[in-house]
Design an enzyme around this catalytic site. Sequence first.
Site, mmCIF file in Angstrom:
data_model
loop_
_atom_site.group_PDB
_atom_site.id
_atom_site.type_symbol
_atom_site.label_atom_id
_atom_site.label_comp_id
_atom_site.label_asym_id
_atom_site.label_seq_id
_atom_site.Cartn_x
_atom_site.Cartn_y
_atom_site.Cartn_z
ATOM 1 N N TYR A 158 -71.238 -5.521 -62.907
ATOM 2 C CA TYR A 158 -72.552 -6.140 -62.680
ATOM 3 C C TYR A 158 -72.695 -6.547 -61.203
ATOM 4 C CZ TYR A 158 -76.854 -8.325 -64.369
ATOM 5 O OH TYR A 158 -78.174 -8.652 -64.593
ATOM 6 N N LYS A 165 -78.535 -12.776 -59.904
ATOM 7 C CA LYS A 165 -78.926 -13.581 -61.074
ATOM 8 C C LYS A 165 -78.519 -15.046 -60.890
ATOM 9 C CE LYS A 165 -80.955 -10.552 -63.737
ATOM 10 N NZ LYS A 165 -82.436 -10.513 -63.715
HETATM 11 P P1 NAD Z 1 -86.751 -2.418 -67.084
HETATM 12 O O1 NAD Z 1 -86.247 -1.339 -66.199
HETATM 13 O O2 NAD Z 1 -87.543 -2.018 -68.254
HETATM 14 O O3 NAD Z 1 -87.573 -3.501 -66.262
HETATM 15 C C1 NAD Z 1 -87.311 -3.804 -64.902
HETATM 16 C C2 NAD Z 1 -88.653 -3.870 -64.228
HETATM 17 O O4 NAD Z 1 -88.524 -4.282 -62.852
HETATM 18 C C3 NAD Z 1 -89.371 -2.504 -64.224
HETATM 19 O O5 NAD Z 1 -90.629 -2.625 -64.842
HETATM 20 C C4 NAD Z 1 -89.510 -2.208 -62.748
HETATM 21 O O6 NAD Z 1 -90.711 -1.495 -62.452
HETATM 22 C C5 NAD Z 1 -89.563 -3.628 -62.176
HETATM 23 N N1 NAD Z 1 -89.392 -3.610 -60.720
HETATM 24 C C6 NAD Z 1 -88.379 -3.074 -59.997
HETATM 25 N N2 NAD Z 1 -88.664 -3.172 -58.685
HETATM 26 C C7 NAD Z 1 -89.879 -3.790 -58.586
HETATM 27 C C8 NAD Z 1 -90.719 -4.137 -57.504
HETATM 28 N N3 NAD Z 1 -90.373 -3.881 -56.234
HETATM 29 N N4 NAD Z 1 -91.898 -4.753 -57.770
HETATM 30 C C9 NAD Z 1 -92.271 -5.021 -59.037
HETATM 31 N N5 NAD Z 1 -91.516 -4.701 -60.114
HETATM 32 C C10 NAD Z 1 -90.340 -4.088 -59.879
HETATM 33 O O7 NAD Z 1 -85.425 -3.206 -67.538
HETATM 34 P P2 NAD Z 1 -85.210 -4.588 -68.333
HETATM 35 O O8 NAD Z 1 -83.809 -4.527 -68.769
HETATM 36 O O9 NAD Z 1 -86.291 -4.779 -69.320
HETATM 37 O O10 NAD Z 1 -85.309 -5.664 -67.179
HETATM 38 C C11 NAD Z 1 -86.193 -6.783 -67.214
HETATM 39 C C12 NAD Z 1 -85.452 -8.038 -66.788
HETATM 40 O O11 NAD Z 1 -84.490 -8.361 -67.789
HETATM 41 C C13 NAD Z 1 -84.679 -7.906 -65.486
HETATM 42 O O12 NAD Z 1 -84.764 -9.123 -64.771
HETATM 43 C C14 NAD Z 1 -83.263 -7.693 -65.980
HETATM 44 O O13 NAD Z 1 -82.286 -8.042 -65.018
HETATM 45 C C15 NAD Z 1 -83.268 -8.649 -67.145
HETATM 46 N N6 NAD Z 1 -82.158 -8.502 -68.095
HETATM 47 C C16 NAD Z 1 -81.901 -7.272 -68.642
HETATM 48 C C17 NAD Z 1 -80.838 -7.145 -69.541
HETATM 49 C C18 NAD Z 1 -80.519 -5.816 -70.154
HETATM 50 O O14 NAD Z 1 -79.400 -5.655 -70.667
HETATM 51 N N7 NAD Z 1 -81.431 -4.861 -70.171
HETATM 52 C C19 NAD Z 1 -80.070 -8.277 -69.877
HETATM 53 C C20 NAD Z 1 -80.374 -9.498 -69.314
HETATM 54 C C21 NAD Z 1 -81.418 -9.601 -68.419
#
Ligand code: NAD
Length: 256
Positions: A158, A165
């Site tokens: 990570y 984070k």
């Molecule tokens: P995802 O790829 O569906 O979403 C990430 C989003 O960030 C996308 O819509 C992307 O377009 C957007 N993004 C990236 N660069 C950007 C920019 N310059 N301007 C605006 N938007 C931008 O993936 P996800 O897993 O749904 O991620 C959403 C959140 O959840 C993130 O903060 C991620 O770190 C967090 N998260 C994810 C997990 C997991 O396992 N998937 C676990 C814990 C937390």
Amino acid sequence: MSISLTGKTYVVMGVANKRSIAWGIAQSLDQSGARLIFTYAGERFEKPVRDLVATLDGNHELILPCDVTSDESVETCFATIKEQVGSIDGLAHCIAFAKTEELAGDFSDTSRDGFLLAQNISSYSLTVIAKHAKPLMTEGGSIVALTYIGGERVMPNYNVMGVAKASLEMSVRYLAADLGKHGIRVNAISSGPIRTLSAKGISGFNTILHEIEEKAPLRRNTTPEEVGDTAAFLFSDMSRGITGETIHVDSGYHVL
Ligand code: NAD
């Protein structure tokens, strides 16, 4: 399972496709009767987001670009929201990015560019968004950001995102302290791993999913719907006493 958010308006930032955690949040909020505004990162996401939004029960017409690396883009986005809807009751920040090559191997090999890019998109963005959203939350409001346990302890691969984070979680606390006097609450949901577009970039992600199934107290992986329902709670008055908090929605994995 749903809480009533009828008459409330929320901005959902970060839907990329139907697997996005932001989409799980959008579905919960839609079921709660809220009016939603969507933002997407860039042109290539516009059509997929519009197509998905059309499948929701509510009629959520305002769908805007917002690239969080650009102050101008964020400013224009919230100026348009102000012009078209006036006030909002909160927003979901579901945005993160790190280069794939930074999500494998030794953390000590992290490049300066890679480090700053991850901080910019995944952490600083919350602050700049809060700055522009604050004047629209005239009746107070609730901001929810998404984090991961890799911001609290070292998780394999990570790396640079874990540091981003940690910074995001601390930003949640500083913003909560700052915005509380305006009746605005700021919290984070620490989600268990979910197979999304972003998660694909993390080396060994399948191993992490298996470990949760084997070891987490609930012996199963987290769903976007579970995160969505917790977000709906954090947006509702049921959580009115909670701010500056990180709530784990991870089948209890964090207690191990
Ligand atoms: P995802 O790829 O569906 O979403 C990430 C989003 O960030 C996308 O819509 C992307 O377009 C957007 N993004 C990236 N660069 C950007 C920019 N310059 N301007 C605006 N938007 C931008 O993936 P996800 O897993 O749904 O991620 C959403 C959140 O959840 C993130 O903060 C991620 O770190 C967090 N998260 C994810 C997990 C997991 O396992 N998937 C676990 C814990 C937390």
